[in-house]
Write an enzyme that holds these catalytic residues in place. Structure first.
Site, PDB file in Angstrom:
ATOM      1  N   CYS A 161      83.575 -50.371  77.772  1.00 20.18           N
ATOM      2  CA  CYS A 161      84.032 -49.665  78.950  1.00 20.18           C
ATOM      3  C   CYS A 161      82.907 -49.691  79.941  1.00 20.18           C
ATOM      4  CB  CYS A 161      84.562 -48.080  78.633  1.00 20.18           C
ATOM      5  SG  CYS A 161      83.404 -46.961  78.098  1.00 20.18           S
ATOM      6  N   THR A 172      80.473 -47.438  80.693  1.00 25.40           N
ATOM      7  CA  THR A 172      79.296 -47.089  80.102  1.00 25.40           C
ATOM      8  C   THR A 172      79.253 -47.125  78.547  1.00 25.40           C
ATOM      9  OG1 THR A 172      80.325 -44.981  79.872  1.00 25.40           O
ATOM     10  CG2 THR A 172      79.186 -45.320  82.321  1.00 25.40           C
ATOM     11  N   ILE A 213      80.485 -44.767  76.916  1.00 26.05           N
ATOM     12  CA  ILE A 213      80.550 -43.477  76.352  1.00 26.05           C
ATOM     13  C   ILE A 213      81.778 -42.968  76.327  1.00 26.05           C
ATOM     14  CG2 ILE A 213      79.711 -41.074  77.423  1.00 26.05           C
ATOM     15  CD1 ILE A 213      77.649 -42.140  78.845  1.00 26.05           C
ATOM     16  N   HIS A 237      71.281 -47.399  58.780  1.00 23.43           N
ATOM     17  CA  HIS A 237      71.042 -45.670  58.396  1.00 23.43           C
ATOM     18  C   HIS A 237      72.429 -44.788  58.565  1.00 23.43           C
ATOM     19  CE1 HIS A 237      66.436 -45.414  59.675  1.00 23.43           C
ATOM     20  NE2 HIS A 237      66.752 -46.571  59.218  1.00 23.43           N
ATOM     21  N   ARG A 251      68.852 -41.475  50.742  1.00 26.17           N
ATOM     22  CA  ARG A 251      68.901 -40.494  51.747  1.00 26.17           C
ATOM     23  C   ARG A 251      70.066 -40.904  52.699  1.00 26.17           C
ATOM     24  NH1 ARG A 251      64.777 -43.986  53.187  1.00 26.17           N
ATOM     25  NH2 ARG A 251      64.192 -44.250  55.406  1.00 26.17           N
TER      26      ARG A 251
END
Ligand code: RB5
Length: 150
Positions: free
Chosen positions: A65, A67, A69, A98, A133
């Site tokens: 898009c 941004t 966001i 991760h 982890r």
């Protein structure tokens, strides 16, 4: 690998560059639009892309898009989606290793086509680390999806 892609009007110029990259690499994709420059709501494109990922019709999703966001906020509301909002290659690699993210969100008003292609290439070609982890932390994200917040 199959990828689900989507953009709003704010990402309409970068999506053809993404498609060109996917075609050149021989990566199958499903394009959920938008296909025109008319103003639309990013929500309506993030949702079907993420549905395709959750249902297994696609392995990964890519959203563009203005941004990145709005797309990432919508994507991260959907159970089973871990969406990374990335504008650099380091983050694209780290988030796969991760966070085992399955959707990538970017902003056309933030980055150019060359960097976008490098980010996408890194995101699609980096595996989750399967480090103990990181497995534990991703599981804790999944646990939150099943909690009822009042
Ligand atoms: C559209 O103007 C813009 O708000 C949208 O593309 C995105 O940046 C939202 O987060």
């Amino acid at each position: 690998m199959k990828v689900a892609i989507g953009c709003d009007h704010g990402g309409i110029n970068l999506k053809p560059v993404l498609i060109d990259y996917l075609n050149k690499k021989g990566i199958e994709f499903i394009d959920f639009g938008t296909f025109e420059k008319t103003s639309v709501d990013y929500n309506d494109y993030a949702e079907p892309v993420c549905q395709a990922v959750v249902s297994g019709k696609a392995d990964k999703g890519i959203l563009i898009c203005g941004t990145g966001i709005g797309m990432s906020i919508v994507a991260n509301k959907i159970k089973g989606i871990r969406c990374a909002h990335c504008h650099d290659v380091f983050s694209a690699k780290a988030t796969r290793e991760h966070n085992d993210t399955n959707v990538l969100a970017m902003g056309e008003r933030v980055i150019g086509p060359g960097l976008m292609v490098e980010i996408v290439d890194t995101f699609l070609n980096t595996d989750f680390s399967f480090d103990e982890r990181h497995i534990r932390r991703v599981q804790k994200i999944k646990d939150i999806e099943n909690k009822n917040f009042k």
